[in-house]
Design an enzyme around this catalytic site. Structure first.
Site, short mmCIF file in Angstrom:
data_model
loop_
_atom_site.label_atom_id
_atom_site.label_comp_id
_atom_site.label_asym_id
_atom_site.label_seq_id
_atom_site.Cartn_x
_atom_site.Cartn_y
_atom_site.Cartn_z
CG ASP A 211 -5.15 3.03 4.68
OD1 ASP A 211 -4.18 2.71 3.97
OD2 ASP A 211 -5.18 4.08 5.35
CD GLU B 177 -0.84 7.41 -2.65
OE1 GLU B 177 -1.26 8.08 -1.69
OE2 GLU B 177 -1.36 6.33 -3.00
CD GLU C 182 -3.07 0.88 0.18
OE1 GLU C 182 -3.82 1.84 -0.08
OE2 GLU C 182 -3.18 -0.23 -0.39
#
Length: 497
Positions: free
Chosen positions: A481, A328, A297
């Site tokens: 998450d 990201e 992750e």
């Protein structure tokens, strides 16, 4: 007068029937519809949300989301964990005596003024970000004020702990969490999360989560989207202190899925430390038994060299799956000279074709193939308006359910509801899009009744679904998450992996 009374009577009765429909949608509808029809006022109104694009999409998801044939039994998660102190960013900065000036990004925060500039920069964009605060004393002063703030809330924090907590909600799963777990975090964790004694420490690591709502104003500043700005002075997670404890615990725990996170926390460390630690990460991953998938992750980063090293120093080939968001993804492409790397930032909702091109490049350049020693075969991309699950053909099953489940949990967790409340969410995904900007991609027109769209490109399958975005999010932190954990929960890996 009689005619007026009759019209008024019909109007009041119509209003009453409409109220009954709105307030008691579960009542048997035949009598109500008959009464409505007798007034000759047209078709009876539908219950709120029914037939809307959001309602059709949510119903279609529920039909599509099925558990995989082969399920995970034991999941090991590491290595970053902390306590999140969540509060209003604007209120905290006001309490610190700060006023909004010109926004400016800082790769590292060294002062209160740096904090104010970085917060203004990202709040103005409505973008999530995470930064290291290098001045220990100043951070602790701010953290104490934040923690004692009347509206401050304390939650499980850190990608590993949040993913472990999400998995632990499934009682048939056993979850191991390795990370720096202090007394407050241990108290907050689900009883179904096992923490090895070596992971326990006397003091918690605190991260400050400054949230803002869509449209929230601070003087002339106005947030276009709800989001959060995260900062910390976190040395345990920054050094990935629990990596060795994590790997040594796996032999006894014997997981069938491993989730690793926390590499981004090393940004506050020296280049030499980063390179050395990444090599140790790769060595540790090689000790995990063959056939046990490893999900990495990613999280917000600003150090291009660290990101490039994660890509090139064998970290990507050593993991099976990636989870990441739009910031990201673009930063990864910029750091490793990927496609569309000249794009400085996203303009609004990330273009699906551009995202698809970068995901394809990652799997083609660094993913599993006959000519490359790599295990990487899955990427779960999530952004506010939509998700894409990209997989190398032949290695994963149940992707349709997995991407839909990840998107569904984004809507329920943000609104803090058990199921999708169609009155509180909106469909913000593009109504039509191209599947590539580099090749002759196909044009897709979105149909809420068939919300998962699939396409293929040279041995890579893509599954796209919109997100039902919460209009009034209760809490934005940890959404990524939760999305990754839910997507993994419904994913099925082929035994020959």
């Amino acid at each position: 007068m009689a005619l007026w009374r009759g019209s008024a009577y019909a109007g009041f009765l119509a209003l009453a029937v409409g109220c009954v429909f709105l307030l008691e949608p579960q009542l048997p509808g035949s009598a109500l519809r008959s009464l409505w029809s007798s007034l000759q006022l047209g078709p009876a109104p539908a219950p709120p949300g029914a037939g809307s694009p959001e309602g059709r999409l949510a119903a279609a998801w529920d039909a599509l989301i099925v558990r995989p044939a082969r399920r995970w039994r034991r999941v090991a998660v590491g290595v970053n964990a902390c306590v999140d102190v969540v509060l209003s960013g604007v209120k905290l900065l006001r309490a610190l005596g700060l006023s909004p000036g010109n926004g400016r990004d800082h790769s590292e925060l060294r002062s209160r003024n740096d904090l104010e500039e970085a917060f203004v920069h990202f709040m103005g964009k409505g973008a999530a970000a995470e930064r290291f605060f290098s001045d220990k004393e100043t951070f602790h002063d701010i953290a104490q004020i934040a923690s004692e703030f009347p509206e401050a809330q304390h939650y499980v924090g850190g990608n590993a702990a949040l993913i472990g907590q999400k998995f632990a909600a499934n009682s048939d799963l056993k979850v191991l969490l390795c990370g720096p777990v202090g007394p407050k975090l241990h108290e907050l964790l689900d009883d179904n999360v096992f923490v090895p004694p070596e992971s326990l420490q006397e003091v918690d690591e605190f991260h400050l989560i400054l949230e803002y709502q869509a449209g929230e104003e601070w003087d002339q500043l106005k947030a276009p989207h709800a989001n959060r700005f995260i900062f910390s002075h976190d040395l345990s997670n920054g050094a990935m202190n629990m990596l060795e404890v994590f790997v040594s615990s796996l032999e006894e725990f014997q997981p069938d899925l491993v989730v690793l996170s926390g590499l981004h926390m090393m940004e506050g460390q020296s280049k030499e430390f980063q390179r050395k630690r990444l090599l140790e990460v790769v060595t540790s991953l090689s000790d995990i038994p063959m056939g046990v998938p490893v999900h990495l992750e990613l999280a917000s980063m600003t150090n291009k060299e660290l990101m490039s090293n994660i890509v090139h120093q064998q970290v990507f080939p050593a993991v099976t799956s990636l989870g990441l968001n739009e910031q990201e993804l673009l930063f990864l492409s910029q750091s490793a000279s990927g496609p569309h790397s000249s794009l400085s930032s996203w303009n609004g909702v990330p273009d699906v074709g551009v995202v698809s091109d970068i995901l394809f490049w990652i799997l083609k350049e660094h993913g599993k193939s006959e000519s490359r020693a790599s295990d990487l075969s899955r990427i779960h991309f999530h952004t506010l308006a939509y998700h894409i699950l990209a997989t190398v053909d032949g290695h994963w099953a149940n992707q349709l359910a997995a991407v839909a489940a990840g998107a569904r949990v984004a809507g329920t967790q943000a609104c803090a509801t058990e199921t999708i409340d169609t009155r509180r969410v909106s469909l913000k995904a593009p109504h039509e899009f191209m599947t590539s900007r580099l090749e002759a991609g196909s044009k897709v027109v979105l149909n809420p009744s068939e919300p998962v769209v699939a396409w293929h490109r040279e041995g890579v399958s893509f599954h796209f679904t919109p997100v039902l975005v919460c209009k009034d999010p209760v809490r934005t932190v940890g959404l990524g998450d939760a999305i990754s954990a839910e997507g993994l929960f419904y994913s099925e890996v082929h035994p020959h992996l």
